[in-house]
Design a protein around this motif. Structure first.
Motif, PDB file in Angstrom:
ATOM      1  N   UNK A 356       0.828  -1.216   0.000  1.00  0.00           N
ATOM      2  CA  UNK A 356       0.000   0.000   0.000  1.00  0.00           C
ATOM      3  C   UNK A 356       0.858   1.259   0.000  1.00  0.00           C
ATOM      4  N   UNK A 357       1.912   1.273   0.821  1.00  0.00           N
ATOM      5  CA  UNK A 357       2.704   2.492   0.948  1.00  0.00           C
ATOM      6  C   UNK A 357       3.581   2.736  -0.279  1.00  0.00           C
ATOM      7  N   UNK A 358       4.090   1.672  -0.904  1.00  0.00           N
ATOM      8  CA  UNK A 358       4.861   1.855  -2.139  1.00  0.00           C
ATOM      9  C   UNK A 358       3.964   2.377  -3.263  1.00  0.00           C
ATOM     10  N   UNK A 359       2.738   1.859  -3.330  1.00  0.00           N
ATOM     11  CA  UNK A 359       1.803   2.338  -4.345  1.00  0.00           C
ATOM     12  C   UNK A 359       1.431   3.796  -4.106  1.00  0.00           C
ATOM     13  N   UNK A 360       1.218   4.152  -2.837  1.00  0.00           N
ATOM     14  CA  UNK A 360       0.871   5.546  -2.533  1.00  0.00           C
ATOM     15  C   UNK A 360       2.029   6.482  -2.858  1.00  0.00           C
ATOM     16  N   UNK A 361       3.248   5.962  -2.776  1.00  0.00           N
ATOM     17  CA  UNK A 361       4.417   6.755  -3.153  1.00  0.00           C
ATOM     18  C   UNK A 361       4.373   7.091  -4.643  1.00  0.00           C
ATOM     19  N   UNK A 362       4.003   6.124  -5.481  1.00  0.00           N
ATOM     20  CA  UNK A 362       3.903   6.398  -6.925  1.00  0.00           C
ATOM     21  C   UNK A 362       2.816   7.435  -7.200  1.00  0.00           C
ATOM     22  N   UNK A 363       1.731   7.372  -6.456  1.00  0.00           N
ATOM     23  CA  UNK A 363       0.676   8.383  -6.617  1.00  0.00           C
ATOM     24  C   UNK A 363       1.199   9.761  -6.224  1.00  0.00           C
ATOM     25  N   UNK A 364       1.972   9.821  -5.151  1.00  0.00           N
ATOM     26  CA  UNK A 364       2.552  11.095  -4.710  1.00  0.00           C
ATOM     27  C   UNK A 364       3.455  11.699  -5.779  1.00  0.00           C
ATOM     28  N   UNK A 365       4.102  10.846  -6.569  1.00  0.00           N
ATOM     29  CA  UNK A 365       5.025  11.327  -7.588  1.00  0.00           C
ATOM     30  C   UNK A 365       4.303  11.822  -8.843  1.00  0.00           C
ATOM     31  N   UNK A 366       2.972  11.887  -8.803  1.00  0.00           N
ATOM     32  CA  UNK A 366       2.212  12.489  -9.904  1.00  0.00           C
ATOM     33  C   UNK A 366       2.358  14.003  -9.929  1.00  0.00           C
ATOM     34  N   UNK A 367       2.854  14.584  -8.873  1.00  0.00           N
ATOM     35  CA  UNK A 367       2.964  16.046  -8.775  1.00  0.00           C
ATOM     36  C   UNK A 367       4.221  16.562  -9.468  1.00  0.00           C
ATOM     37  N   UNK A 368       4.208  17.869  -9.733  1.00  0.00           N
ATOM     38  CA  UNK A 368       5.414  18.572 -10.161  1.00  0.00           C
ATOM     39  C   UNK A 368       6.038  19.346  -9.001  1.00  0.00           C
ATOM     40  N   UNK A 369       5.234  19.666  -7.996  1.00  0.00           N
ATOM     41  CA  UNK A 369       5.696  20.470  -6.866  1.00  0.00           C
ATOM     42  C   UNK A 369       5.571  19.674  -5.568  1.00  0.00           C
ATOM     43  N   UNK A 370       6.535  19.902  -4.649  1.00  0.00           N
ATOM     44  CA  UNK A 370       6.601  19.098  -3.427  1.00  0.00           C
ATOM     45  C   UNK A 370       6.949  19.969  -2.225  1.00  0.00           C
ATOM     46  N   UNK A 371       6.270  19.688  -1.116  1.00  0.00           N
ATOM     47  CA  UNK A 371       6.614  20.262   0.182  1.00  0.00           C
ATOM     48  C   UNK A 371       6.998  19.094   1.075  1.00  0.00           C
ATOM     49  N   UNK A 372       8.269  19.044   1.487  1.00  0.00           N
ATOM     50  CA  UNK A 372       8.810  17.886   2.176  1.00  0.00           C
ATOM     51  C   UNK A 372       9.568  18.285   3.432  1.00  0.00           C
ATOM     52  N   UNK A 373       9.813  17.317   4.288  1.00  0.00           N
ATOM     53  CA  UNK A 373      10.717  17.485   5.427  1.00  0.00           C
ATOM     54  C   UNK A 373      11.691  16.316   5.351  1.00  0.00           C
ATOM     55  N   UNK A 374      12.844  16.533   4.737  1.00  0.00           N
ATOM     56  CA  UNK A 374      13.738  15.413   4.423  1.00  0.00           C
ATOM     57  C   UNK A 374      14.512  14.886   5.630  1.00  0.00           C
ATOM     58  N   UNK A 375      14.175  15.344   6.823  1.00  0.00           N
ATOM     59  CA  UNK A 375      14.640  14.635   8.015  1.00  0.00           C
ATOM     60  C   UNK A 375      13.906  13.299   8.117  1.00  0.00           C
ATOM     61  N   UNK A 376      12.784  13.185   7.403  1.00  0.00           N
ATOM     62  CA  UNK A 376      12.040  11.944   7.301  1.00  0.00           C
ATOM     63  C   UNK A 376      12.555  11.141   6.109  1.00  0.00           C
ATOM     64  N   UNK A 377      12.765   9.851   6.300  1.00  0.00           N
ATOM     65  CA  UNK A 377      13.229   8.996   5.209  1.00  0.00           C
ATOM     66  C   UNK A 377      12.248   8.970   4.045  1.00  0.00           C
TER      67      UNK A 377
END
Length: 412
Positions: A356-377
């Motif tokens: 489920x989480x790997x699939x949701x990651x691919x859905x997240x990559x549908x964007x062009x713009x990202x707001x992240x906190x890369x202290x998180x893996x």
């Protein structure tokens, strides 16, 4: 005649990637024969410091890179031809324009003349993002010792392996990664095995190639996701339809990843209030200068984050909540914020949470713009896929705002 380089940085070294990035990073470049020859000489000089079979592997890869002609596509993956229904905008089953280090990993992993180094997935388990980043470090260690890498479960099931959908025999005899990443590890019939040595490490390779730990991680993730299994892609398609219905994915989609919980309570990362995420989305929307309503894909497993983001964001925003959040919410224990509940959830669901989480990651990559906190893996993983894969395909079309850098990267 021109040859398309398979990486934007073919000048003999790997550049340090920017942590807060805008348009234009990691652009693919078409180079003339003269330019390629100059870059080839630079790579050859760097290869000369390496010895033995490692040098042979590098030279073979360089020769293949020189001969191959790759067609460059400067269109955004979000401007591809229109198709019926809602489908993922890119094909995650095949990505061939690998960076030099990712290509080296691919060559080594498919070379059955090399001995195997074994990597054992922990029985206790860790977050999937941590597991995958640890794997990128181990494959670097293995490569630096001129060996292939193959993972094992040592008598137990990998907690992130979907026990219903994945072939247990295949996972045991080939690799636990086989179900999700078919090309990551290969079982050779005649290969010998050897433990990883502490004498030659990834640090040696980093020094040889003048690259950072972040470069090593990114190349490993790039190679890993260059061939995602049909199972993961099909699950991502299912989630995509549930999240967006029968409507196309918004062209101005912004992915926001919020990681609170134990990361904050353990003081591993600073708490970032939801207003900071909302302000970052506003900043990205302003840079795009679009009159369309803002569309946000909210990737999180934290109910508090979902509630606050929905309550405090502008009323005209379109907010799409990660399907993973809905499907694992019933397994989350709100009174236990001091530890990573994703691991417990995956155990309780017999590994389905991994799919489920790997699939949701691919859905997240549908964007062009990202707001992240890369202290998180997991945020770091999104950023690695964005910079190593998406930006190559769309000529640097993505943007990212990092609200918090991991201390380890600040020190690199």
């Amino acid at each position: 005649i021109c040859i398309v380089a398979t990486h934007s940085n073919m000048n003999g070294s790997f550049s340090r990637r920017r942590r807060i990035e805008g348009v234009g990073s990691n652009n693919a470049k078409t180079e003339s024969i003269k330019d390629l020859r100059r870059n080839k000489r630079s790579w050859l000089q760097r290869i000369e410091i390496l010895g033995g079979r490692r040098r042979g592997i590098l030279l073979t890869t360089l020769a293949l890179m020189t001969i191959a002609a790759v067609t460059s596509n400067n269109k955004s993956p979000h401007e591809s031809k229109k198709t019926a229904g809602v489908i993922l905008r890119r094909d995650w089953s095949r990505f061939t324009e690998l960076s030099p280090l990712a290509q080296y990993y691919k060559d080594v992993q498919n070379n059955c003349d090399l001995r195997e180094k074994r990597n054992q997935f922990s029985k206790l388990g860790m977050g999937l993002g941590s597991e995958l980043h640890r794997w990128t470090q181990v494959i670097c260690e293995s490569y630096s010792q001129n060996s292939r890498l193959r993972s094992t479960m040592a008598g137990h099931s990998w907690i992130w392996l979907d026990q219903t959908s994945c072939d247990a025999t295949q996972a045991r005899e080939i690799s636990p990664l086989q179900c999700y990443f078919p090309s990551a590890e290969t079982k050779c019939q005649t290969a010998g095995t050897a433990p990883l040595s502490s004498k030659t490490s990834c640090k040696t390779l980093q020094a040889d190639l003048n690259i950072t730990t972040a470069d090593v991680r990114t190349a490993g993730i790039e190679f890993l996701f260059s061939n995602v299994s049909p199972l993961v892609i099909a699950e991502a398609q299912r989630q995509l339809r549930l999240v967006f219905g029968n409507k196309p994915v918004p062209h101005n989609l912004v992915t926001v990843h919020v990681r609170w919980g134990d990361k904050v309570t353990s003081r591993e990362m600073k708490f970032m209030p939801i207003e900071d995420y909302i302000d970052a989305v506003k900043s990205l929307a302003k840079q795009r200068n679009s009159s369309d309503a803002v569309s946000v894909y909210l990737a999180t497993e934290d109910p508090k984050a979902v509630q606050q983001f929905q309550e405090k964001s502008p009323p005209d925003w379109n907010i799409y909540v990660d399907q993973y959040f809905h499907e694992v919410k019933k397994h989350r224990q709100m009174d236990k914020e001091l530890w990573n509940q994703a691991v417990a959830t995956s155990k309780e669901t017999k590994g389905r949470a991994g799919l489920l989480t790997l699939a949701s990651l691919l859905v997240a990559m549908e964007a062009n713009d990202y707001v992240l906190t890369t202290a998180s893996n997991w945020s770091r993983l999104m950023n690695e896929l964005r910079s190593a894969i998406l930006d190559k395909e769309c000529n640097g079309c993505t943007r990212m705002i990092d609200l918090q850098l991991p201390q380890a990267l600040l020190e690199v």
